[in-house]
Design a protein around this motif. Structure first.
Motif, PDB file in Angstrom:
ATOM      1  N   PHE A 122       0.789  -1.210   0.127  1.00 43.08           N
ATOM      2  CA  PHE A 122      -0.105  -0.036   0.033  1.00 43.08           C
ATOM      3  C   PHE A 122       0.793   1.440   0.118  1.00 43.08           C
ATOM      4  O   PHE A 122       0.420   2.326   0.409  1.00 43.08           O
ATOM      5  CB  PHE A 122      -0.896   0.190   1.151  1.00 43.08           C
ATOM      6  N   SER A 123       2.111   1.253  -0.282  1.00 43.10           N
ATOM      7  CA  SER A 123       3.264   2.226  -0.442  1.00 43.10           C
ATOM      8  C   SER A 123       3.419   2.860   1.090  1.00 43.10           C
ATOM      9  O   SER A 123       3.380   4.054   0.989  1.00 43.10           O
ATOM     10  CB  SER A 123       2.659   3.298  -1.413  1.00 43.10           C
ATOM     11  N   ILE A 124       3.362   2.322   1.833  1.00 43.34           N
ATOM     12  CA  ILE A 124       3.534   2.649   3.394  1.00 43.34           C
ATOM     13  C   ILE A 124       5.117   2.247   3.918  1.00 43.34           C
ATOM     14  O   ILE A 124       5.260   1.077   3.498  1.00 43.34           O
ATOM     15  CB  ILE A 124       2.506   2.007   4.547  1.00 43.34           C
ATOM     16  N   LYS A 125       5.691   3.138   4.244  1.00 42.76           N
ATOM     17  CA  LYS A 125       6.892   2.998   4.613  1.00 42.76           C
ATOM     18  C   LYS A 125       6.884   2.233   5.986  1.00 42.76           C
ATOM     19  O   LYS A 125       6.362   2.739   6.847  1.00 42.76           O
ATOM     20  CB  LYS A 125       7.740   4.508   4.858  1.00 42.76           C
ATOM     21  N   LEU A 126       7.514   1.226   5.905  1.00 43.17           N
ATOM     22  CA  LEU A 126       7.549   0.355   7.113  1.00 43.17           C
ATOM     23  C   LEU A 126       8.271   0.982   8.440  1.00 43.17           C
ATOM     24  O   LEU A 126       7.940   0.704   9.380  1.00 43.17           O
ATOM     25  CB  LEU A 126       8.426  -1.113   6.830  1.00 43.17           C
ATOM     26  N   GLY A 127       9.553   1.558   8.052  1.00 44.32           N
ATOM     27  CA  GLY A 127      10.016   2.228   9.213  1.00 44.32           C
ATOM     28  C   GLY A 127       9.252   3.099  10.083  1.00 44.32           C
ATOM     29  O   GLY A 127       9.082   3.067  11.230  1.00 44.32           O
ATOM     30  N   ASP A 128       8.514   4.143   9.192  1.00 52.51           N
ATOM     31  CA  ASP A 128       7.424   5.168   9.819  1.00 52.51           C
ATOM     32  C   ASP A 128       6.404   4.402  10.597  1.00 52.51           C
ATOM     33  O   ASP A 128       5.984   4.562  11.740  1.00 52.51           O
ATOM     34  CB  ASP A 128       7.131   5.992   8.787  1.00 52.51           C
ATOM     35  N   ALA A 129       5.765   3.172   9.907  1.00 48.43           N
ATOM     36  CA  ALA A 129       4.683   2.604  10.532  1.00 48.43           C
ATOM     37  C   ALA A 129       5.174   1.787  11.880  1.00 48.43           C
ATOM     38  O   ALA A 129       4.414   1.900  12.954  1.00 48.43           O
ATOM     39  CB  ALA A 129       4.295   1.387   9.437  1.00 48.43           C
ATOM     40  N   ALA A 130       6.431   1.189  11.822  1.00 48.77           N
ATOM     41  CA  ALA A 130       7.059   0.462  13.057  1.00 48.77           C
ATOM     42  C   ALA A 130       7.129   1.644  14.101  1.00 48.77           C
ATOM     43  O   ALA A 130       6.708   1.357  15.356  1.00 48.77           O
ATOM     44  CB  ALA A 130       8.147  -0.194  12.849  1.00 48.77           C
ATOM     45  N   LYS A 131       7.487   2.876  13.784  1.00 51.80           N
ATOM     46  CA  LYS A 131       7.485   3.901  14.826  1.00 51.80           C
ATOM     47  C   LYS A 131       6.204   4.249  15.279  1.00 51.80           C
ATOM     48  O   LYS A 131       6.278   4.410  16.565  1.00 51.80           O
ATOM     49  CB  LYS A 131       8.277   5.251  14.346  1.00 51.80           C
ATOM     50  N   VAL A 132       5.330   4.275  14.674  1.00 53.20           N
ATOM     51  CA  VAL A 132       3.943   4.758  15.097  1.00 53.20           C
ATOM     52  C   VAL A 132       3.591   3.579  15.939  1.00 53.20           C
ATOM     53  O   VAL A 132       2.694   3.749  16.921  1.00 53.20           O
ATOM     54  CB  VAL A 132       2.949   4.716  13.694  1.00 53.20           C
ATOM     55  N   PHE A 133       3.576   2.452  15.645  1.00 60.81           N
ATOM     56  CA  PHE A 133       3.083   1.016  16.390  1.00 60.81           C
ATOM     57  C   PHE A 133       3.820   1.065  17.764  1.00 60.81           C
ATOM     58  O   PHE A 133       3.072   0.919  18.767  1.00 60.81           O
ATOM     59  CB  PHE A 133       3.420  -0.161  15.635  1.00 60.81           C
ATOM     60  N   GLY A 134       5.157   1.268  17.719  1.00 61.67           N
ATOM     61  CA  GLY A 134       5.847   1.310  18.959  1.00 61.67           C
ATOM     62  C   GLY A 134       5.383   2.479  19.926  1.00 61.67           C
ATOM     63  O   GLY A 134       5.331   2.428  21.326  1.00 61.67           O
ATOM     64  N   LYS A 135       5.202   3.662  19.400  1.00 63.80           N
ATOM     65  CA  LYS A 135       4.687   4.740  20.382  1.00 63.80           C
ATOM     66  C   LYS A 135       3.197   4.462  20.776  1.00 63.80           C
ATOM     67  O   LYS A 135       3.039   4.742  22.120  1.00 63.80           O
ATOM     68  CB  LYS A 135       4.917   6.253  19.613  1.00 63.80           C
ATOM     69  N   LYS A 136       2.268   4.114  20.039  1.00 68.31           N
ATOM     70  CA  LYS A 136       1.044   3.838  20.381  1.00 68.31           C
ATOM     71  C   LYS A 136       0.858   2.771  21.331  1.00 68.31           C
ATOM     72  O   LYS A 136       0.073   2.880  22.437  1.00 68.31           O
ATOM     73  CB  LYS A 136       0.159   3.273  19.069  1.00 68.31           C
ATOM     74  N   PHE A 137       1.427   1.591  21.055  1.00 61.55           N
ATOM     75  CA  PHE A 137       1.519   0.575  22.317  1.00 61.55           C
ATOM     76  C   PHE A 137       2.546   0.519  23.100  1.00 61.55           C
ATOM     77  O   PHE A 137       2.570  -0.393  24.234  1.00 61.55           O
ATOM     78  CB  PHE A 137       1.508  -0.949  21.247  1.00 61.55           C
ATOM     79  N   ALA A 138       3.335   1.523  23.300  1.00 57.30           N
ATOM     80  CA  ALA A 138       4.454   1.651  24.312  1.00 57.30           C
ATOM     81  C   ALA A 138       5.103   0.447  24.459  1.00 57.30           C
ATOM     82  O   ALA A 138       5.423  -0.168  25.399  1.00 57.30           O
ATOM     83  CB  ALA A 138       4.008   2.168  25.461  1.00 57.30           C
ATOM     84  N   CYS A 139       5.847  -0.068  23.291  1.00 56.86           N
ATOM     85  CA  CYS A 139       6.502  -1.248  23.203  1.00 56.86           C
ATOM     86  C   CYS A 139       7.659  -1.247  22.034  1.00 56.86           C
ATOM     87  O   CYS A 139       7.598  -0.317  21.301  1.00 56.86           O
ATOM     88  CB  CYS A 139       5.543  -2.477  22.981  1.00 56.86           C
ATOM     89  N   GLY A 140       8.363  -2.300  21.900  1.00 56.93           N
ATOM     90  CA  GLY A 140       9.377  -2.426  20.987  1.00 56.93           C
ATOM     91  C   GLY A 140       8.934  -2.855  19.807  1.00 56.93           C
ATOM     92  O   GLY A 140       8.025  -3.685  19.734  1.00 56.93           O
ATOM     93  N   SER A 141       9.287  -2.172  18.447  1.00 58.27           N
ATOM     94  CA  SER A 141       8.634  -2.456  17.334  1.00 58.27           C
ATOM     95  C   SER A 141       9.726  -2.337  16.107  1.00 58.27           C
ATOM     96  O   SER A 141      10.333  -1.146  16.263  1.00 58.27           O
ATOM     97  CB  SER A 141       7.418  -1.548  17.029  1.00 58.27           C
ATOM     98  N   SER A 142      10.094  -2.975  15.244  1.00 54.86           N
ATOM     99  CA  SER A 142      10.878  -3.204  14.441  1.00 54.86           C
ATOM    100  C   SER A 142      10.673  -3.783  13.155  1.00 54.86           C
ATOM    101  O   SER A 142       9.918  -4.672  12.924  1.00 54.86           O
ATOM    102  CB  SER A 142      12.451  -3.630  15.061  1.00 54.86           C
TER     103      SER A 142
END
Length: 191
Positions: free
Chosen positions: A122-142
Motif C-alpha cells: 500500500f506504499s507505506i514506509k515500514l520504518g515509519d509504521a513501526a515507529k507509530v506502532f511502537g509509540k502507540k502501544f509503548a513497546c518495541g517495534s522493528s
C-alpha cells in the motif's frame, strides 16, 4: 585481416531481425512496420515462418490491410500506480493482491510477538509504521526480514485486535476487507 561484422538491431525489440520469428505475437506486431521498410517480401517469408499469416502472398496490399488493424499501445506503461514486472521472455509477472496480514506468535509460553506483513503493498514506509506502532502501544517495534526475504514489522506484545483499528484509522488507503488474521496457516478476515 578480417573486418568485424556489423549487426543491425531492430530499434523497438532490440534484437537482430533474423530472430524476429522467436518473439511473441504482440512483440512481433510491433516490429512489422520496421521489417516492411527494411526487408523485402521474400526475406520476410523465409525468416518469419512462425508468423506466416502476415506474409502469405507477395501482395503488399494485403499486408497493408492487416497493418491498418494493428494498434500500437502506449508501450504497456503502468496505470494508476500499478507495478508490472516483466520476466525473461517478455512474460508479465502477476501482481500480488494487496493485503495486510497480522499474525501472533507465542514464545516461551507467555511472551507474544505480533507480526504485520503487506503494508509495503500500500506504499507505506515500514520504518515509519513501526515507529507509530511502537509509540502507540509503548513497546518495541522493528522492521525485520521475514520468510522469502520480505520485510515485516515485529511488535513485542499481543496487540492483534488493537492493531487493526490503528491501521484502519492511520492509513485510510487500507480498507477493512484488506486486513486478515493469520492463525495456524489459516487466513481469516479481521473484521
Amino acid at each position: 585481416m578480417v573486418e568485424p561484422v556489423e549487426v543491425e538491431y531492430h530499434p523497438v525489440s532490440g534484437i537482430p531481425p533474423e530472430y524476429s520469428e522467436f518473439l511473441t505475437k504482440s512483440e512481433f506486431e510491433k516490429d512489422i512496420p520496421w521489417l516492411l521498410e527494411n526487408r523485402d517480401q521474400e526475406w520476410l517469408q523465409a525468416n518469419c515462418k512462425n508468423f506466416s499469416e502476415f506474409f502469405q502472398d507477395e501482395k503488399s496490399a494485403e499486408v497493408e490491410e492487416k497493418l491498418k488493424d494493428l494498434v500500437v499501445s502506449d508501450g504497456g506503461k503502468p496505470k494508476d500506480g500499478d507495478i508490472i514486472k516483466k520476466l525473461p521472455g517478455g512474460k508479465v509477472k502477476k501482481k500480488e493482491k494487496a493485503e495486510v496480514t497480522i499474525e501472533r506468535c507465542v514464545r516461551n509460553k507467555r511472551k507474544c510477538i505480533t507480526t504485520v506483513r503487506g503494508l509495503e503493498s500500500f506504499s507505506i514506509k515500514l520504518g515509519d509504521a513501526a515507529k507509530v506502532f511502537g509509540k502507540k502501544f509503548a513497546c518495541g517495534s522493528s522492521v525485520v526480514k521475514g520468510p522469502a526475504d520480505k520485510e515485516q514489522i515485529d511488535i513485542q506484545g499481543d496487540f492483534q485486535d488493537d492493531l487493526v483499528d490503528l491501521i484502519l484509522e492511520k492509513y485510510p488507503e487500507i480498507k477493512e476487507k484488506d486486513v486478515y488474521f493469520l492463525e495456524k496457516d489459516k487466513k481469516t478476515p479481521a473484521c
